[in-house]
Design an enzyme around this catalytic site. Structure first.
Site, PDB file in Angstrom:
ATOM      1  N   ALA A  30       0.668  -1.165   0.086  1.00  0.00           N
ATOM      2  CA  ALA A  30       0.002   0.193   0.117  1.00  0.00           C
ATOM      3  C   ALA A  30       0.927   1.226   0.134  1.00  0.00           C
ATOM      4  O   ALA A  30       0.608   2.171  -0.521  1.00  0.00           O
ATOM      5  CB  ALA A  30      -1.125  -0.137   1.304  1.00  0.00           C
ATOM      6  N   THR A  34       0.319   5.615  -1.417  1.00  0.00           N
ATOM      7  CA  THR A  34      -0.150   6.635  -0.656  1.00  0.00           C
ATOM      8  C   THR A  34      -0.217   7.838  -1.213  1.00  0.00           C
ATOM      9  O   THR A  34      -1.081   8.916  -1.083  1.00  0.00           O
ATOM     10  CB  THR A  34       0.513   6.383   0.709  1.00  0.00           C
ATOM     11  OG1 THR A  34       1.742   6.473   0.556  1.00  0.00           O
ATOM     12  CG2 THR A  34       0.007   5.451   1.558  1.00  0.00           C
ATOM     13  N   ARG A  42      -1.847   0.456   7.771  1.00  0.00           N
ATOM     14  CA  ARG A  42      -1.024   0.527   9.021  1.00  0.00           C
ATOM     15  C   ARG A  42      -0.347   1.716   9.653  1.00  0.00           C
ATOM     16  O   ARG A  42       0.142   1.976  10.724  1.00  0.00           O
ATOM     17  CB  ARG A  42      -0.272  -0.690   9.228  1.00  0.00           C
ATOM     18  CG  ARG A  42      -1.007  -1.902   9.227  1.00  0.00           C
ATOM     19  CD  ARG A  42      -0.192  -3.013   9.194  1.00  0.00           C
ATOM     20  NE  ARG A  42      -0.865  -4.355   9.160  1.00  0.00           N
ATOM     21  CZ  ARG A  42      -1.534  -4.819   8.107  1.00  0.00           C
ATOM     22  NH1 ARG A  42      -1.337  -4.320   6.971  1.00  0.00           N
ATOM     23  NH2 ARG A  42      -2.133  -5.975   8.263  1.00  0.00           N
ATOM     24  N   HIS A 127      -3.925 -10.102  -3.962  1.00  0.00           N
ATOM     25  CA  HIS A 127      -5.131  -9.561  -3.280  1.00  0.00           C
ATOM     26  C   HIS A 127      -6.241  -9.277  -4.010  1.00  0.00           C
ATOM     27  O   HIS A 127      -7.032  -8.551  -3.713  1.00  0.00           O
ATOM     28  CB  HIS A 127      -4.791  -8.898  -1.913  1.00  0.00           C
ATOM     29  CG  HIS A 127      -3.698  -9.210  -1.032  1.00  0.00           C
ATOM     30  ND1 HIS A 127      -3.028  -8.552  -0.137  1.00  0.00           N
ATOM     31  CD2 HIS A 127      -3.267 -10.658  -0.765  1.00  0.00           C
ATOM     32  CE1 HIS A 127      -2.160  -9.207   0.684  1.00  0.00           C
ATOM     33  NE2 HIS A 127      -2.379 -10.445   0.483  1.00  0.00           N
ATOM     34  N   CYS A 164     -26.714 -16.870 -11.187  1.00  0.00           N
ATOM     35  CA  CYS A 164     -26.940 -18.102 -10.225  1.00  0.00           C
ATOM     36  C   CYS A 164     -27.271 -17.616  -8.822  1.00  0.00           C
ATOM     37  O   CYS A 164     -27.277 -18.451  -7.866  1.00  0.00           O
ATOM     38  CB  CYS A 164     -25.388 -18.581 -10.078  1.00  0.00           C
ATOM     39  SG  CYS A 164     -24.143 -17.616  -8.890  1.00  0.00           S
ATOM     40  N   ASP A 244      11.028   8.013   1.881  1.00  0.00           N
ATOM     41  CA  ASP A 244       9.631   8.234   0.853  1.00  0.00           C
ATOM     42  C   ASP A 244       9.987   7.347  -0.400  1.00  0.00           C
ATOM     43  O   ASP A 244      10.829   7.621  -0.983  1.00  0.00           O
ATOM     44  CB  ASP A 244       9.481   9.826   0.674  1.00  0.00           C
ATOM     45  CG  ASP A 244       8.299   9.823  -0.396  1.00  0.00           C
ATOM     46  OD1 ASP A 244       6.985   9.395   0.056  1.00  0.00           O
ATOM     47  OD2 ASP A 244       8.423  10.022  -1.495  1.00  0.00           O
TER      48      ASP A 244
HETATM   49  P1  NAD Z   1       0.612  -1.738   5.066  1.00  0.00           P
HETATM   50  O1  NAD Z   1      -0.671  -0.617   5.340  1.00  0.00           O
HETATM   51  O2  NAD Z   1       0.737  -2.642   5.975  1.00  0.00           O
HETATM   52  O3  NAD Z   1       1.961  -0.891   4.962  1.00  0.00           O
HETATM   53  C1  NAD Z   1       2.277   0.071   4.208  1.00  0.00           C
HETATM   54  C2  NAD Z   1       3.467   0.360   4.594  1.00  0.00           C
HETATM   55  O4  NAD Z   1       3.901   1.355   3.729  1.00  0.00           O
HETATM   56  C3  NAD Z   1       3.681   0.974   5.983  1.00  0.00           C
HETATM   57  O5  NAD Z   1       4.658   0.478   6.713  1.00  0.00           O
HETATM   58  C4  NAD Z   1       4.182   2.661   5.714  1.00  0.00           C
HETATM   59  O6  NAD Z   1       5.206   2.855   6.825  1.00  0.00           O
HETATM   60  C5  NAD Z   1       4.600   2.715   4.452  1.00  0.00           C
HETATM   61  N1  NAD Z   1       4.473   3.652   3.827  1.00  0.00           N
HETATM   62  C6  NAD Z   1       3.195   4.309   3.309  1.00  0.00           C
HETATM   63  N2  NAD Z   1       3.537   5.511   2.684  1.00  0.00           N
HETATM   64  C7  NAD Z   1       4.896   5.438   2.285  1.00  0.00           C
HETATM   65  C8  NAD Z   1       5.821   6.327   1.459  1.00  0.00           C
HETATM   66  N3  NAD Z   1       5.134   7.213   0.943  1.00  0.00           N
HETATM   67  N4  NAD Z   1       6.968   6.028   1.351  1.00  0.00           N
HETATM   68  C9  NAD Z   1       7.403   4.948   2.117  1.00  0.00           C
HETATM   69  N5  NAD Z   1       6.633   4.120   2.955  1.00  0.00           N
HETATM   70  C10 NAD Z   1       5.553   4.478   3.025  1.00  0.00           C
HETATM   71  O7  NAD Z   1       0.317  -2.256   3.649  1.00  0.00           O
HETATM   72  P2  NAD Z   1       0.463  -3.753   3.108  1.00  0.00           P
HETATM   73  O8  NAD Z   1       1.922  -4.255   3.465  1.00  0.00           O
HETATM   74  O9  NAD Z   1       0.384  -3.492   1.496  1.00  0.00           O
HETATM   75  O10 NAD Z   1      -0.680  -4.235   3.583  1.00  0.00           O
HETATM   76  C11 NAD Z   1      -1.959  -3.968   3.566  1.00  0.00           C
HETATM   77  C12 NAD Z   1      -3.160  -4.742   2.899  1.00  0.00           C
HETATM   78  O11 NAD Z   1      -4.156  -3.788   2.592  1.00  0.00           O
HETATM   79  C13 NAD Z   1      -2.599  -5.368   1.662  1.00  0.00           C
HETATM   80  O12 NAD Z   1      -2.970  -6.575   1.608  1.00  0.00           O
HETATM   81  C14 NAD Z   1      -3.384  -4.736   0.422  1.00  0.00           C
HETATM   82  O13 NAD Z   1      -4.010  -5.683  -0.069  1.00  0.00           O
HETATM   83  C15 NAD Z   1      -4.338  -3.771   1.211  1.00  0.00           C
HETATM   84  N6  NAD Z   1      -4.244  -2.513   0.795  1.00  0.00           N
HETATM   85  C16 NAD Z   1      -4.047  -2.014  -0.351  1.00  0.00           C
HETATM   86  C17 NAD Z   1      -4.356  -0.824  -0.814  1.00  0.00           C
HETATM   87  C18 NAD Z   1      -4.007  -0.350  -2.225  1.00  0.00           C
HETATM   88  O14 NAD Z   1      -4.395  -1.046  -3.173  1.00  0.00           O
HETATM   89  N7  NAD Z   1      -3.443   0.876  -2.656  1.00  0.00           N
HETATM   90  C19 NAD Z   1      -4.262   0.165   0.224  1.00  0.00           C
HETATM   91  C20 NAD Z   1      -4.709  -0.097   1.318  1.00  0.00           C
HETATM   92  C21 NAD Z   1      -4.529  -1.553   1.728  1.00  0.00           C
HETATM   93 ZN    ZN Z   2     -23.083 -15.996 -10.192  1.00  0.00          ZN
END
Ligand code: NAD
Ligand code: ZN
Length: 255
Positions: A30, A34, A42, A127, A164, A244
């Site tokens: 994720a 961002t 998280r 996912h 269905c 970042d």
């Molecule tokens: P997570 O939220 O657990 O971790 C994201 C990490 O990225 C954090 O540790 C954070 O510190 C870091 N981070 C955020 N912005 C940053 C930046 N600009 N630079 C550096 N680091 C940065 O996410 P995860 O590990 O992907 O797990 C969460 C689950 O949620 C995944 O399974 C995913 O499917 C789902 N999810 C997906 C999205 C999306 O598709 N964009 C968004 C939210 C959650």
């Molecule tokens: Zn169906």
């Protein structure tokens, strides 16, 4: 933004490593999205601080939870619908174009790697994808606009499949839902064959997805972790860059 000297040196080291990479794998979470306006789970203020996830069992068996899942999904549409690829997505697309990356394995559900021009067959979605929906029983695909129109017309009740009667769910993998076997197999193959494994923007706590960096190390790949917070697997990596993602990947790929 100005980078401190340690981060700058780490970006140079990453740039040198990327220049030697011939069959890399980028493993994204994720954090790469961002900067595109999609919050992660998280980080402080992330999605989990607001809503507990609805697991698969609850979605299948409870109409109230199913309706709540769709309400949340439609509330996120402003962010998901408007999101465009960020600097991290674009840097990975460049590396792919240069023949350095064999594939992108993503935990993300936002479709932004595809939107950055990477061929869909080079992207493994562990996912699923939230930009469309499928019937859980017959697999038929439905577009979100269709689901939303029905949901609203029924007084916020989640629609069933006209074919269905099965439940229609966004095409993502929820907690408690089986992982997609073909995607897991392809991710394992890419991981076993890669020379460099880049874990980008993931807290690396969601399993089995977080097992891939560990597998990459076992197969002798060089492991790089780019994440602004520490992760569970930092001590396995030869290079950890806590900064970042957009800044780092742009600097390291000359974007
Ligand atoms: P997570 O939220 O657990 O971790 C994201 C990490 O990225 C954090 O540790 C954070 O510190 C870091 N981070 C955020 N912005 C940053 C930046 N600009 N630079 C550096 N680091 C940065 O996410 P995860 O590990 O992907 O797990 C969460 C689950 O949620 C995944 O399974 C995913 O499917 C789902 N999810 C997906 C999205 C999306 O598709 N964009 C968004 C939210 C959650
Ligand atoms: Zn169906």
């Amino acid at each position: 933004m100005t980078m401190d000297d340690d981060i700058k040196a780490a970006c140079d080291a990453l740039g040198a490593l990327l220049a030697t990479m011939t069959r890399g794998v980028a493993f994204t979470g994720a954090g790469i999205s961002t900067e595109c306006g999609i919050p992660d789970f998280r980080s402080p203020g992330g999605l989990w601080t607001r809503n507990r996830p609805i697991d698969y069992e609850a979605f299948r068996t409870r109409p109230d939870m199913r309706a709540e899942a769709w309400r949340r999904r439609f509330a996120m549409e402003a962010a998901f619908g408007a999101a465009r690829p960020g600097r991290g997505h674009r840097a990975l697309a460049r590396l792919m174009g240069q023949g350095r990356l064999a594939g992108i394995v993503t935990q993300n559900i936002d479709g932004l790697h595809q939107a950055s021009g990477v061929p869909p067959e080079r992207i493994v979605e562990l996912h699923g994808n939230t930009t469309y929906a499928t019937c859980l029983d017959c697999g038929e695909r439905y577009e979100l606009g269709w689901v939303r129109a029905r949901f609203e017309a029924a007084g916020e009740a989640a629609p069933d499949c006209p074919g269905c009667d099965g439940p229609i769910k966004s095409a993502t993998i929820s907690f408690g839902q089986p992982m997609p076997a073909p995607a897991m197999a392809r991710a394992a193959e890419l991981t076993a064959a890669c020379d460099v494994f880049l874990a980008i923007g993931s807290s690396l706590v969601v399993w089995p997805a977080a097992g891939f960096p560990v597998q990459a190390r076992r197969h002798g790949a060089r492991l790089v972790i780019i994440n602004r917070e520490p992760t569970e697997l930092d001590e396995l990596a030869e290079l950890v860059i806590r900064a970042d993602i957009g800044d780092v990947l742009e600097a390291a790929t000359g974007g």
